[in-house]
Design a protein around this motif. Structure first.
Motif, PDB file in Angstrom:
ATOM      1  N   ILE A 258       0.845  -1.198   0.000  1.00  0.00           N
ATOM      2  CA  ILE A 258       0.000   0.000   0.000  1.00  0.00           C
ATOM      3  C   ILE A 258       0.878   1.245   0.000  1.00  0.00           C
ATOM      4  O   ILE A 258       0.622   2.217  -0.727  1.00  0.00           O
ATOM      5  CB  ILE A 258      -0.939   0.000   1.229  1.00  0.00           C
ATOM      6  N   CYS A 261       2.213   2.130  -3.308  1.00  0.00           N
ATOM      7  CA  CYS A 261       1.222   2.571  -4.301  1.00  0.00           C
ATOM      8  C   CYS A 261       0.764   4.014  -4.092  1.00  0.00           C
ATOM      9  O   CYS A 261       0.543   4.733  -5.072  1.00  0.00           O
ATOM     10  CB  CYS A 261       0.005   1.647  -4.276  1.00  0.00           C
ATOM     11  N   LEU A 404      -4.519  -9.176  -4.322  1.00  0.00           N
ATOM     12  CA  LEU A 404      -3.488  -8.246  -4.775  1.00  0.00           C
ATOM     13  C   LEU A 404      -2.670  -7.705  -3.615  1.00  0.00           C
ATOM     14  O   LEU A 404      -1.597  -7.147  -3.826  1.00  0.00           O
ATOM     15  CB  LEU A 404      -4.136  -7.083  -5.533  1.00  0.00           C
ATOM     16  N   GLU A 405      -3.183  -7.847  -2.419  1.00  0.00           N
ATOM     17  CA  GLU A 405      -2.450  -7.336  -1.247  1.00  0.00           C
ATOM     18  C   GLU A 405      -1.314  -8.251  -0.836  1.00  0.00           C
ATOM     19  O   GLU A 405      -0.442  -7.863  -0.050  1.00  0.00           O
ATOM     20  CB  GLU A 405      -3.414  -7.154  -0.068  1.00  0.00           C
ATOM     21  N   ARG A 428       0.521  -6.216 -10.918  1.00  0.00           N
ATOM     22  CA  ARG A 428      -0.201  -6.181  -9.637  1.00  0.00           C
ATOM     23  C   ARG A 428      -0.142  -4.780  -9.034  1.00  0.00           C
ATOM     24  O   ARG A 428      -1.162  -4.243  -8.571  1.00  0.00           O
ATOM     25  CB  ARG A 428       0.420  -7.196  -8.673  1.00  0.00           C
ATOM     26  N   LEU A 432      -3.336  -2.215  -8.432  1.00  0.00           N
ATOM     27  CA  LEU A 432      -3.621  -1.660  -7.099  1.00  0.00           C
ATOM     28  C   LEU A 432      -3.687  -0.140  -7.151  1.00  0.00           C
ATOM     29  O   LEU A 432      -4.564   0.475  -6.531  1.00  0.00           O
ATOM     30  CB  LEU A 432      -2.561  -2.113  -6.103  1.00  0.00           C
TER      31      LEU A 432
END
Length: 792
Positions: A258, A261, A404-405, A428, A432
């Motif tokens: 996270i 991203c 996807l995490e 991926r 995200l």
């Protein structure tokens, strides 16, 4: 009759006294090391009825239950919870000048914008200190242990009355931060309309039972900055919920992707632990809730739905939260590798997917719009849905059976699955980012970090003295000037240093604080007589290569200088290509002197091969790491197997008299697993497959080991020549007997036989003619088995 009433009164009095003694004993026993949490079991407000579901711990180890009766539950959490008061509002003009035995955090519902406790029973037992507002108000008070016991008793017996202003739901003892008096003295900013408190998990805790709810950490600010900070909202939170068990480990993995991203200048990522869902006020300043677990217990699903219904953004990966909106049908008994497509951009992407497909387009909950975002490649069934509520304050959610995490290192079940997931890792990350942007988050490029001064580091005072004395005649004032950057050598006590792309201060003395570099690890792993014994290190720098423009001809032959960066803002690769240089990438430039009449001096092109082999040897020479699948791709790349690039080498050289001055630039991924792959990914996968427990590597460790092996390989090359080096090099390279096509030869297929006497790729045609392919004029596309002329 009077005797009966008297007896009943006596029994009730005894029970109250006995209960008080039990509470007092329990509290005094643990209050100094743990937080005492007191929750009302039977709430009066119907809006708070779900709180009765979470006050009783459902699994052992999360809390220690101290006392339980019909009205309250008394339990403990270790270590003691901490509240940072830097952003809280003071209660009117009161101050906390009086020391208290306990600080207690009251949580409940307030009926006014500012808490008014003027008529509340709580004031009989405590002094209000500060408050913060949210879905449930947080009010900090000070009191004695005796008064706290009375508050516990009354919490269960009293009902909220009209005009009291606070419907108290729970209490807990806490420690405080940002106060000069530690746990008893508190300093607060002036009353302002602030954002709600931020929650930060203590990542050092090994298990969920060690929940340590903290406010955001202290900022190192000037007095002027602090006054501005108090009036400005903090960046909104992204909270990641990973369930009850093993959540700390899972959070670390999910938070990494996270963070990679989103624009981290705009958000702060925190771990929302299971206990914190219902015991801390987190709703108001949360911009995104990520649910990374399947099962939801203790009413958390309803609380998360409330967050969504009040305009929250949710990203759910296979959790029960999905059942609030859609019907699901089981597709497989367990998670496995799957192929999916998403729009026209992402086709045949491989990912770990969950057990379910989504049934159709009709949501269980009315009043929402449902969009299919991705479909399973095999069946065409929906595996990712977008949920949008109606109205300006409606929430949005991404419901995904595609995990996807999960990083490939966490999700892979076998080496083949790991390879396929890592090969699709860039896609991926792109997907995200697309989903986070769809939810309204900022995924733009992060702000380039400010440049930092460099530090001069040596392992002995004599080496530092020799280095500085060798520069004396070249300095203008304190500066060593060059075409690209001027190095200013100064003491550490100089204030207000100016750092720019053309001017770099180098601190020569005093203690050095580095964000990305451990001197201890570097010196422990460096085993050289010359190379790398003098270090110029900077946390953030444009590029290490330009630092040697003035240095390489200035220092004496006995000094080996290496420039190391924690991050580079303008890293360069071969052929002028940009080199991505994030945190976690090992980046250095090394000064190597080579006599022109030596074995290596006659074949200096081998220096790039020596460096690439040194990277691999530096890792695989460690005990237990010998069988890691690290390879060399001609002419200058380090690879994981034959699948993905880990790093590369660039060499520039200048002849001065009888010496070749070569600057070797090298960068390879060590801890930065996104967007492609890093050394620690490979180590983690190797552990999973072979049942080993190899520790992860660090950048400083591997830079030192690489420099050590460069010196050894150069020495061996000078002694034994290039043929013996090639024999060692071929053990790690990818190309022996590989068939390739050479465009410059009319598209003929040839066979790679090795490297020629000057380090260029040697191939042989089917007719037996030998050719040498020079890296400066050609490009070798290993994936296409093609050698083509490079455009100029």
């Amino acid at each position: 009759m009077f005797l009966a009433l008297g007896y009943i009164s006596l029994v009730q009095w005894y029970r109250r006294c006995r209960r008080r003694e039990v509470l007092m004993s329990a509290v005094r026993h643990v209050v100094r090391t743990s937080s005492i949490v007191v929750s009302r079991i039977v709430t009066v407000s119907s809006k708070q009825a779900h709180y009765s579901e979470f006050v009783k711990p459902k699994s052992p180890g999360v809390r220690t239950q101290l006392h339980d009766d019909d009205t309250i539950l008394l339990s403990s959490i270790t270590p003691k919870n901490t509240v940072n008061l830097s952003t809280w509002s003071r209660f009117g003009e009161t101050s906390d000048s009086q020391p208290h035995e306990l600080h207690v955090l009251l949580e409940g519902n307030i009926s006014t914008e500012v808490p008014d406790l003027g008529h509340h029973w709580i004031l009989k037992y405590c002094q209000p200190i500060a408050w913060t507002r949210g879905a449930r108000a947080g009010i900090l008070v000070g009191c004695s242990v005796d008064d706290f016991i009375d508050m516990c008793t009354i919490l269960g017996e009293e009902s909220p009355k009209e005009g009291e202003g606070l419907d108290l739901v729970s209490m807990q003892t806490v420690m405080t931060e940002n106060g000069p008096g530690g746990d008893s003295g508190i300093s607060l900013p002036d009353p302002v309309d602030i954002q709600r408190s931020h929650l930060k998990s203590d990542q050092s805790n090994p298990t969920d039972s060690s929940a340590n709810v903290q406010e955001t950490s202290k900022s190192e600010l000037t007095n002027e900055d602090k006054s501005v900070k108090a009036l400005s909202p903090k960046p909104p939170n992204i909270l990641i919920y990973c369930g009850k068990h093993d959540s700390v480990r899972q959070f670390q993995s999910v938070s990494e992707v996270i963070t990679d991203c989103v624009n981290t200048d705009s958000y702060t990522v925190y771990h929302l632990k299971h206990d914190q869902v219902t015991t801390t006020p987190w709703l108001d300043n949360t911009v995104l809730l990520v649910i990374a677990t399947e099962r939801l217990y203790d009413g958390t699903n309803d609380i998360f739905l409330d967050y969504y219904n009040n305009g929250g953004q949710v990203m759910s990966f296979g959790s029960m939260f999905e059942t609030k909106f859609l019907e699901r049908e089981e597709f497989q008994p367990r998670a496995s590798l799957s192929v999916f497509s998403m729009s026209e951009k992402w086709k045949d992407v491989k990912c770990i997917r969950g057990r379910y497909n989504y049934k159709g387009y009709v949501g269980v909950t009315s009043g929402v719009c449902v969009d299919v975002l991705a479909r399973d490649y095999q069946q065409g069934k929906p595996v990712m849905m977008g949920i949008s509520g109606q109205g300006t304050a409606a929430g949005k959610a991404v419901l995904s059976q595609l995990h996807l995490e999960k990083d490939p290192s966490e999700a892979a079940m076998d080496p083949d699955t790991f390879d396929q997931l890592k090969y699709n890792n860039s896609a991926r990350i792109e997907i995200l980012k697309y989903l986070l942007t769809w939810l309204g988050l900022d995924c733009s490029q992060q702000r380039i970090p400010p440049l930092t001064p460099a530090s001069l580091l040596t392992n002995s005072p004599k080496t530092k003295e020799l280095f500085l004395s060798s520069l004396e005649n070249r300095l203008k004032g304190r500066c060593l000037t060059s075409r690209s950057v001027n190095l200013e050598f100064i003491a550490t006590d100089v204030q207000n240093l100016t750092v720019s792309s053309s001017h770099l201060p180098v601190l020569t003395s005093g203690p050095h604080k580095h964000k990305y570099f451990s001197e201890e690890a570097y010196w422990k792993n460096l085993k050289t007589s010359c190379l790398g014994q003098t270090v110029l290190y900077a946390d953030v720098i444009p590029t290490t290569m330009t630092l040697f423009e003035g240095l390489q001809f200035s220092v004496s032959e006995s000094i080996g200088v290496v420039a190391i960066a924690g991050r580079q803002t303008s890293g360069k690769g071969r052929g002028g290509n940009a080199w991505l240089s994030p945190e976690g990438c090992a980046m250095f430039s090394l000064h190597v002197r080579v006599p022109t009449n030596s074995q290596l001096g006659q074949r200096v092109t081998f220096l790039q091969h020596i460096t690439a082999l040194a990277v691999v040897s530096g890792i695989t020479s460690m005990a237990g790491y010998e069988n890691l699948d690290l390879k060399l791709k001609w002419p200058n790349d380090i690879y994981y197997s034959n699948k993905m690039k880990l790093g590369g080498v660039i060499v520039t050289s200048t002849i001065m008299g009888s010496t070749i001055h070569a600057i070797v630039g090298c960068g390879f991924n060590v801890t930065n697993r996104n967007p492609t792959i890093c050394i620690n990914d490979i180590v983690q996968q190797y552990n999973a497959v072979h049942g080993t427990d190899l520790p992860p590597c660090s950048t400083d460790q591997l830079i030192a080991r690489t420099v050590t092996h460069i010196e050894r390989l150069v020495t061996d090359f000078q002694t034994h020549g290039h043929r013996q080096f090639c024999e060692r090099y071929y053990k790690s390279w990818l190309h022996s007997r590989v068939r390739v096509t050479v465009e410059s030869e009319g598209g003929k297929e040839v066979t790679i036989t090795g490297m020629d006497d000057f380090g260029y790729l040697e191939v042989v045609t089917d007719s037996g003619r030998r050719l040498s392919v020079q890296p400066d004029g050609n490009t070798f596309d290993m994936m296409r088995n093609l050698i083509s002329i490079k455009p100029r």
